[in-house]
Design an enzyme around this catalytic site. Structure first.
Site, PDB file in Angstrom:
ATOM      1  N   GLY A  19       0.815  -1.205   0.000  1.00  0.00           N
ATOM      2  CA  GLY A  19       0.000   0.000   0.000  1.00  0.00           C
ATOM      3  C   GLY A  19       0.846   1.251   0.000  1.00  0.00           C
ATOM      4  N   GLY A  23      -0.140   8.454   1.086  1.00  0.00           N
ATOM      5  CA  GLY A  23      -0.263   8.480   2.531  1.00  0.00           C
ATOM      6  C   GLY A  23       0.930   7.939   3.275  1.00  0.00           C
ATOM      7  N   GLY A  25       2.040   4.882   3.592  1.00  0.00           N
ATOM      8  CA  GLY A  25       2.849   3.887   2.879  1.00  0.00           C
ATOM      9  C   GLY A  25       3.905   4.520   2.004  1.00  0.00           C
ATOM     10  N   TYR A 171     -13.843  -2.042  10.868  1.00  0.00           N
ATOM     11  CA  TYR A 171     -12.483  -1.486  10.898  1.00  0.00           C
ATOM     12  C   TYR A 171     -11.822  -1.762  12.247  1.00  0.00           C
ATOM     13  CZ  TYR A 171      -8.619   1.802  10.632  1.00  0.00           C
ATOM     14  OH  TYR A 171      -7.366   2.356  10.635  1.00  0.00           O
TER      15      TYR A 171
END
Length: 293
Positions: A19, A23, A25, A171
């Site tokens: 990922g 952001g 990652g 989540y």
């Protein structure tokens, strides 16, 4: 530190970061590449992933691109195969990929998307790459969780949210699963050269959850955004765990602000962790013993 600014301990290290197109990652990949590591980055979209690679090369970093949608188990397996074929050495795996969906989505494997991407993908990828990691003198598995795990509960009777679904509940459950997985992995890896730790990056200003935001996100994120961390600051703990020389043998801990801290009471339940491991093994179709020393 070397004369060119790279860190000697990372100069010959290969690090896979999932990922990595934006952001936290991408910031993690940029930070580790700048320190001298060769970073392997993943993304679903080739254009975005190649853009991230160009940013990393622009700061002098060594980078390699892998394209995969990690919500699909066949794609996780293909990614693992490609990494193993192209890299005889793997020193660090950063399980960064994750997402939030307010409405229930099902993956190509018929699994709830949040649980599949946030937990089962790192669980499967880690197990597929473990033998290669064990060949490194000191290897590390870093899994990005969240303090949202403290509100999570592993509902074994409805793991996929088929009877009742809430984006926040799914989540929180997946982030608790990340911590339980990390602690169980660390126990199973005792006596090997591989460590496993979990990370809380903090409240970071990214596009996280933007595809399918919940009401609370729509209302509060714009208000909180000025107070959120930058992606670079959010990536700091992941970078620290992947690179700090004094953490080479530290395993089975939860880190925030680059320091070990206490996770939720539920995250230390070894019976839940063991059960989650077995359920996850079945859901991803692992046929060989997973993460044993």
């Amino acid at each position: 530190m070397l004369a060119d600014g790279r860190h000697a301990e990372l100069a010959d290290r290969t690090i896979l970061i999932t990922g990595s197109t934006g952001g936290i990652g991408k910031a993690t990949a940029l930070g580790l590449a700048t320190m001298g590591a060769r970073v392997l980055i993943t993304g679903r979209d080739r254009g975005r992933t190649e853009d991230a690679a160009r940013e990393i090369r622009a700061v002098g970093g060594g980078v390699e691109v892998f394209i995969a949608d990690l919500s699909s188990q066949s794609e996780v397996r293909r990614l693992a195969d490609e990494v193993l074929q192209r890299h005889p050495r793997l020193d660090v795996l950063v399980n960064n990929v994750g997402g939030y969906w307010n409405t229930r989505h099902v993956t190509a494997d018929g699994l709830e998307h949040t649980f599949a991407l946030n937990h089962l993908a790192p669980f499967l990828l880690t197990n597929l790459l473990l033998e290669r990691l064990k060949q490194s003198d000191t290897a590390r598995v870093v899994t990005v969780s969240s303090n949202a795990h403290s509100m999570g509960f592993i509902d074994f009777d409805d793991l996929q949210g088929e009877r009742s679904y809430s984006g926040a509940r799914a989540y929180n459950q997946s982030k608790l699963a990340n911590v339980l997985f990390t602690y169980e992995l660390a126990r199973r890896l005792q006596g090997t050269s591989v460590t496993a730790n979990a990370v809380h990056p903090g409240l970071v200003s990214t596009a996280f959850g933007a595809d399918d935001p919940g009401r609370a996100q729509r209302l509060f994120v714009p208000v909180l955004r000025p107070f959120m961390k930058s992606p670079a600051k959010g990536a700091a703990t992941s970078i620290h765990l992947a690179s700090a020389t004094d953490l080479g043998h530290v395993s089975g801990l939860y880190f925030a602000k680059s320091k070990a801290t206490t996770s939720s009471k539920r995250s230390y339940d070894e019976s839940v962790a063991a059960r989650l491991w077995e359920v996850s093994t079945d859901l991803v179709g692992l046929t060989t013993p997973a993460a044993t020393s």
